[in-house]
Design a protein around this motif. Structure first.
Motif, PDB file in Angstrom:
ATOM      1  N   ASN A 219     -84.637 -39.903  -2.337  1.00 48.76           N
ATOM      2  CA  ASN A 219     -83.703 -40.891  -2.901  1.00 48.76           C
ATOM      3  C   ASN A 219     -82.362 -40.258  -3.203  1.00 48.76           C
ATOM      4  N   GLY A 220     -82.375 -39.070  -3.787  1.00 47.46           N
ATOM      5  CA  GLY A 220     -81.117 -38.374  -4.082  1.00 47.46           C
ATOM      6  C   GLY A 220     -80.359 -38.022  -2.823  1.00 47.46           C
ATOM      7  N   PHE A 221     -81.071 -37.580  -1.798  1.00 44.37           N
ATOM      8  CA  PHE A 221     -80.431 -37.234  -0.531  1.00 44.37           C
ATOM      9  C   PHE A 221     -79.802 -38.460   0.117  1.00 44.37           C
ATOM     10  N   ASN A 222     -80.503 -39.586   0.113  1.00 50.13           N
ATOM     11  CA  ASN A 222     -79.949 -40.799   0.709  1.00 50.13           C
ATOM     12  C   ASN A 222     -78.773 -41.339  -0.089  1.00 50.13           C
ATOM     13  N   ALA A 223     -78.818 -41.215  -1.405  1.00 49.83           N
ATOM     14  CA  ALA A 223     -77.662 -41.626  -2.210  1.00 49.83           C
ATOM     15  C   ALA A 223     -76.466 -40.736  -1.893  1.00 49.83           C
ATOM     16  N   PHE A 224     -76.706 -39.441  -1.686  1.00 52.58           N
ATOM     17  CA  PHE A 224     -75.643 -38.520  -1.304  1.00 52.58           C
ATOM     18  C   PHE A 224     -75.076 -38.882   0.067  1.00 52.58           C
ATOM     19  N   LEU A 225     -75.932 -39.228   1.017  1.00 58.72           N
ATOM     20  CA  LEU A 225     -75.469 -39.649   2.342  1.00 58.72           C
ATOM     21  C   LEU A 225     -74.633 -40.920   2.264  1.00 58.72           C
ATOM     22  N   HIS A 226     -75.080 -41.870   1.481  1.00 54.33           N
ATOM     23  CA  HIS A 226     -74.357 -43.135   1.331  1.00 54.33           C
ATOM     24  C   HIS A 226     -72.973 -42.886   0.729  1.00 54.33           C
ATOM     25  N   SER A 227     -72.921 -42.107  -0.333  1.00 49.75           N
ATOM     26  CA  SER A 227     -71.638 -41.801  -0.984  1.00 49.75           C
ATOM     27  C   SER A 227     -70.736 -40.985  -0.071  1.00 49.75           C
ATOM     28  N   GLY A 228     -71.322 -40.031   0.634  1.00 53.74           N
ATOM     29  CA  GLY A 228     -70.528 -39.204   1.552  1.00 53.74           C
ATOM     30  C   GLY A 228     -69.952 -40.002   2.705  1.00 53.74           C
ATOM     31  N   ALA A 229     -70.724 -40.954   3.222  1.00 53.65           N
ATOM     32  CA  ALA A 229     -70.221 -41.792   4.309  1.00 53.65           C
ATOM     33  C   ALA A 229     -69.056 -42.656   3.828  1.00 53.65           C
ATOM     34  N   ILE A 230     -69.163 -43.200   2.624  1.00 54.52           N
ATOM     35  CA  ILE A 230     -68.071 -44.004   2.070  1.00 54.52           C
ATOM     36  C   ILE A 230     -66.836 -43.140   1.848  1.00 54.52           C
ATOM     37  N   ALA A 231     -67.021 -41.967   1.260  1.00 52.40           N
ATOM     38  CA  ALA A 231     -65.882 -41.078   1.001  1.00 52.40           C
ATOM     39  C   ALA A 231     -65.244 -40.603   2.298  1.00 52.40           C
ATOM     40  N   GLY A 232     -66.051 -40.280   3.294  1.00 52.48           N
ATOM     41  CA  GLY A 232     -65.505 -39.849   4.581  1.00 52.48           C
ATOM     42  C   GLY A 232     -64.727 -40.948   5.274  1.00 52.48           C
ATOM     43  N   PHE A 233     -65.231 -42.166   5.202  1.00 47.85           N
ATOM     44  CA  PHE A 233     -64.519 -43.284   5.807  1.00 47.85           C
ATOM     45  C   PHE A 233     -63.202 -43.546   5.080  1.00 47.85           C
ATOM     46  N   GLY A 234     -63.213 -43.433   3.757  1.00 46.22           N
ATOM     47  CA  GLY A 234     -61.983 -43.591   2.989  1.00 46.22           C
ATOM     48  C   GLY A 234     -60.966 -42.515   3.313  1.00 46.22           C
ATOM     49  N   TRP A 235     -61.437 -41.282   3.465  1.00 43.25           N
ATOM     50  CA  TRP A 235     -60.539 -40.170   3.821  1.00 43.25           C
ATOM     51  C   TRP A 235     -59.947 -40.393   5.210  1.00 43.25           C
ATOM     52  N   LEU A 236     -60.770 -40.851   6.147  1.00 42.88           N
ATOM     53  CA  LEU A 236     -60.280 -41.114   7.500  1.00 42.88           C
ATOM     54  C   LEU A 236     -59.235 -42.227   7.506  1.00 42.88           C
ATOM     55  N   MET A 237     -59.507 -43.289   6.766  1.00 43.50           N
ATOM     56  CA  MET A 237     -58.527 -44.374   6.693  1.00 43.50           C
ATOM     57  C   MET A 237     -57.229 -43.913   6.045  1.00 43.50           C
ATOM     58  N   ALA A 238     -57.334 -43.097   4.996  1.00 47.30           N
ATOM     59  CA  ALA A 238     -56.124 -42.604   4.320  1.00 47.30           C
ATOM     60  C   ALA A 238     -55.328 -41.679   5.224  1.00 47.30           C
ATOM     61  N   SER A 239     -56.007 -40.886   6.029  1.00 45.10           N
ATOM     62  CA  SER A 239     -55.280 -39.980   6.922  1.00 45.10           C
ATOM     63  C   SER A 239     -54.617 -40.749   8.071  1.00 45.10           C
ATOM     64  N   LEU A 240     -55.206 -41.863   8.488  1.00 44.47           N
ATOM     65  CA  LEU A 240     -54.616 -42.657   9.568  1.00 44.47           C
ATOM     66  C   LEU A 240     -53.508 -43.589   9.066  1.00 44.47           C
ATOM     67  N   ILE A 241     -53.721 -44.207   7.916  1.00 44.70           N
ATOM     68  CA  ILE A 241     -52.759 -45.186   7.397  1.00 44.70           C
ATOM     69  C   ILE A 241     -51.662 -44.519   6.586  1.00 44.70           C
ATOM     70  N   GLY A 242     -52.040 -43.577   5.750  1.00 42.48           N
ATOM     71  CA  GLY A 242     -51.072 -42.910   4.888  1.00 42.48           C
ATOM     72  C   GLY A 242     -51.614 -42.772   3.473  1.00 42.48           C
ATOM     73  N   LYS A 243     -51.241 -41.685   2.829  1.00 43.89           N
ATOM     74  CA  LYS A 243     -51.754 -41.390   1.491  1.00 43.89           C
ATOM     75  C   LYS A 243     -51.220 -42.351   0.427  1.00 43.89           C
ATOM     76  N   LYS A 244     -50.105 -43.008   0.683  1.00 41.52           N
ATOM     77  CA  LYS A 244     -49.562 -43.891  -0.346  1.00 41.52           C
ATOM     78  C   LYS A 244     -50.396 -45.160  -0.505  1.00 41.52           C
ATOM     79  N   TYR A 245     -51.232 -45.471   0.470  1.00 40.94           N
ATOM     80  CA  TYR A 245     -52.122 -46.629   0.389  1.00 40.94           C
ATOM     81  C   TYR A 245     -53.513 -46.266  -0.134  1.00 40.94           C
TER      82      TYR A 245
END
Length: 79
Positions: A7-33
């Motif tokens: 359960n802890g590992f899957n929660a970590f995967l879920h959170s990591g996937a969300i954070a990685g997607f957010g980082w990717l969007m911020a790097s493509l769109i711009g840090k001000k958004y």
């Protein structure tokens, strides 16, 4: 004990996937958004409508697919 580790590992995967997607969007769109990106992610991805599926050990295959799919597409695009 094993189920709690899974359960802890899957929660970590879920959170990591969300954070990685957010980082990717911020790097493509711009840090001000950055605040708008995280608000969008919080409204769409984070609500635990089926939180049992997030923690269930069998569902980790979908998180691995989401995490490794962009890398696979990038490698397939190289010649």
């Amino acid at each position: 004990m094993g189920q709690r580790i899974g359960n802890g590992f899957n929660a970590f995967l879920h959170s990591g996937a969300i954070a990685g997607f957010g980082w990717l969007m911020a790097s493509l769109i711009g840090k001000k958004y950055w605040p708008a990106i995280w608000l969008l992610l919080a409204l769409i991805i984070v609500p635990p409508f089926a939180w049992e599926n997030t923690l269930w050990g069998f569902q980790s295959q979908f998180y691995f697919m989401v995490i490794f799919c962009p890398a696979t597409l990038r490698l397939l695009g190289l010649e």
